[in-house]
Design an enzyme around this catalytic site. Sequence first.
Site, PDB file in Angstrom:
ATOM      1  N   GLU A 153      -1.032  11.458 -56.793  1.00 12.42           N
ATOM      2  CA  GLU A 153      -1.215  10.037 -57.074  1.00 12.42           C
ATOM      3  C   GLU A 153      -2.096   9.803 -58.308  1.00 12.42           C
ATOM      4  O   GLU A 153      -3.163   9.193 -58.238  1.00 12.42           O
ATOM      5  CB  GLU A 153      -1.801   9.318 -55.864  1.00 12.42           C
ATOM      6  CG  GLU A 153      -0.868   9.297 -54.659  1.00 12.42           C
ATOM      7  CD  GLU A 153      -1.429   8.551 -53.468  1.00 12.42           C
ATOM      8  OE1 GLU A 153      -0.643   8.128 -52.609  1.00 12.42           O
ATOM      9  OE2 GLU A 153      -2.677   8.390 -53.390  1.00 12.42           O
ATOM     10  N   GLU A 305       5.290  10.631 -49.143  1.00 15.83           N
ATOM     11  CA  GLU A 305       4.337  10.188 -48.127  1.00 15.83           C
ATOM     12  C   GLU A 305       4.781   8.859 -47.538  1.00 15.83           C
ATOM     13  O   GLU A 305       5.263   7.976 -48.256  1.00 15.83           O
ATOM     14  CB  GLU A 305       2.936   9.998 -48.720  1.00 15.83           C
ATOM     15  CG  GLU A 305       2.197  11.244 -49.121  1.00 15.83           C
ATOM     16  CD  GLU A 305       0.784  10.922 -49.603  1.00 15.83           C
ATOM     17  OE1 GLU A 305       0.257   9.834 -49.254  1.00 15.83           O
ATOM     18  OE2 GLU A 305       0.207  11.738 -50.335  1.00 15.83           O
TER      19      GLU A 305
END
Length: 655
Positions: A153, A305
């Site tokens: 991320e 995710e």
Amino acid sequence: MPRLDDVTRGRILFGGDYNPEQWPEKTWAEDVRLMRDARVNSVTVGVFSWARLEPEPGAREFGWLDRLMDLLHEGGVGVVLATPTSSPPPWLGRLHPETLPRDADGRTEWWGGRQHFSHSSATYRHHAAAITEDLAARYAGHPALTLWHINNEYCTTDHGDEAAAAFRRWLRTRYGSLDALNTAWGTAFWSQGYDTWDGILPPRRAHYLHNPAQMLDFRRFTSDMLLECYTAERDIVARHTPHIPVTTNFMPLWIGQDGWRWAGQEDVVSVDLYPDPGDPLGAQHGALVQDLTRSQANGPWMLMEQAAGAVSWRRVNRPKPRGLDRLWSLQAVARGADAVCYFQWRQSRQGAEKFHSAMLGHAGEEGRSHQEIRRLGAELALIGGEVAGRHSRAEVAVLHDWNAWWAGVQDGRPSAEVDPAAVLGAWHRALWEANVATDFAHPEHDLTGYALVVVPQLYLLTDAAVDNLLAYVDGGGTLVAGFLTGIADEDDRVRPGGMDARLRTLFGIRVLHEWWPLDAGETVACDGFLGTLWSEEIEAADDVGETIPYRGGELDGLPAVLRRGRAWYVSTLPEPDALRGLLGVVADDAGVRPVLAGLPAGVEAVRRGELLFLLHHGRDPVTVEVPGTHRDLLTGDTVSGRLTLGRYGAAVLKP
């Protein structure tokens, strides 16, 4: 170039982040047993393990990871091996404070959380490359390794001195001379002209508004610096394992990265997706992100995710009701995902995310969410062979560009109520609720294969993008654009006339006299609907084909919607039902039809290859009319003519 197909091999990947360093080693064997029971075939390992792998500078502790990789391989679970560089160990910041980022106020972001690294720090990059090199060398030949996961991320910004020097180098490359920079930045305004490169800084705290062109370039620079960090580590692992694909996980519709530019540097495009189960439009947000990610990948992609239940970072963290996780997972598969993964496998007992759900929650293997995980794993195994690798292209392209987004959220605009991401969501919602399949595209992409191109809002358009839109319409395509499109060029310079002259001609706009933004909750009456958020004082050209006028008030009788040939312009944001109806008319005129007509409210139909996914986002049973005879791959039942879907029900129909 290696691809996701090389990993899936006719399966859907199912699993999640696995962080066994949080648990006694005796737990690992139980984890693998439970993974097998749940049909888990892939886990991501090592995302946050830098301090465990390198507990002090130069040390290497790989023994635990050796044993884990062997155990997972013996259990039939493939490993997505992560470089641990998103969370440096405390010693790095303590010994090398220059690796820590600083915000616009000069405050240091210290260790104790994660993402505490400066993308421009040579010291950080050196240490990140060193641990990546050793990790790749050690596990390049391990049979469990299926895919590389770089960092996690990417989202950091830095306004510190090393970042300032890197920003100046980036600007030199972009502009070549100070004269060109001063022209692009419009530094004649407010006496901002630069006579030396050393005078240029990141946009640190200022007394009043920053130079918007400087802010725009700083966003571009930040995205590029993070991309440099990614490609440096990617190139290291690719040198050791040229046959293993590489990815990094995007955050959903994240403003901090130029997603089109980044996707072009990945073998596999992956995203993290966390719709709010308490949001009535959570499924639509999921569909938008899925459509965007599939388009970035130009084919199958990874859901890296999601949450099995509640997250831990909203003000109120609701769990997913029974059946919703299955439904949203199948929605991702319908829209192109060949991997359905979670954060994380086993729920943490300590740390900042101990209340974030997991595939194996605090309730253990008897818990409801884990039992639902097992059901989902079995169903994905059933359909994987029919789905994996398939890709369907839509007839409609929604245009999105990060540069336009960055420029469109600057201070000093006509209305701070206008959020480009929210406008994008509103237009996508209208198409989603109409069951019109959509891709996403960059405004300079080849659009010739699409029957309809939709531009919710692109405040900034390059000359190449404008030329591309004109050529698309000249070639017979239908274009519909929303307000604040084509206002500025690539330097955030307002175009003469307040909108690119070529676009004004295209849409039948003689003069754009004024922008009339609306307050929050305010509406403007139009013929047949109410507009929200924005309105415009437009004088139509003589050759405009048709208009829908404003009614009453300052703009009475002036056009709210214009159509000239195959080009439409919408100068307000119609309320949801009206926007859905308007785009339905435009789509029908372009020859675009819903995936399946006559669906009950809340039922989504998606085609992937020859398969028809039916997804019911409500709680009450509904009956869906389905022409022809199909077999439901989830149940094995034959479906002829109609199908009943229960609470959060789903069917995967094969002719």
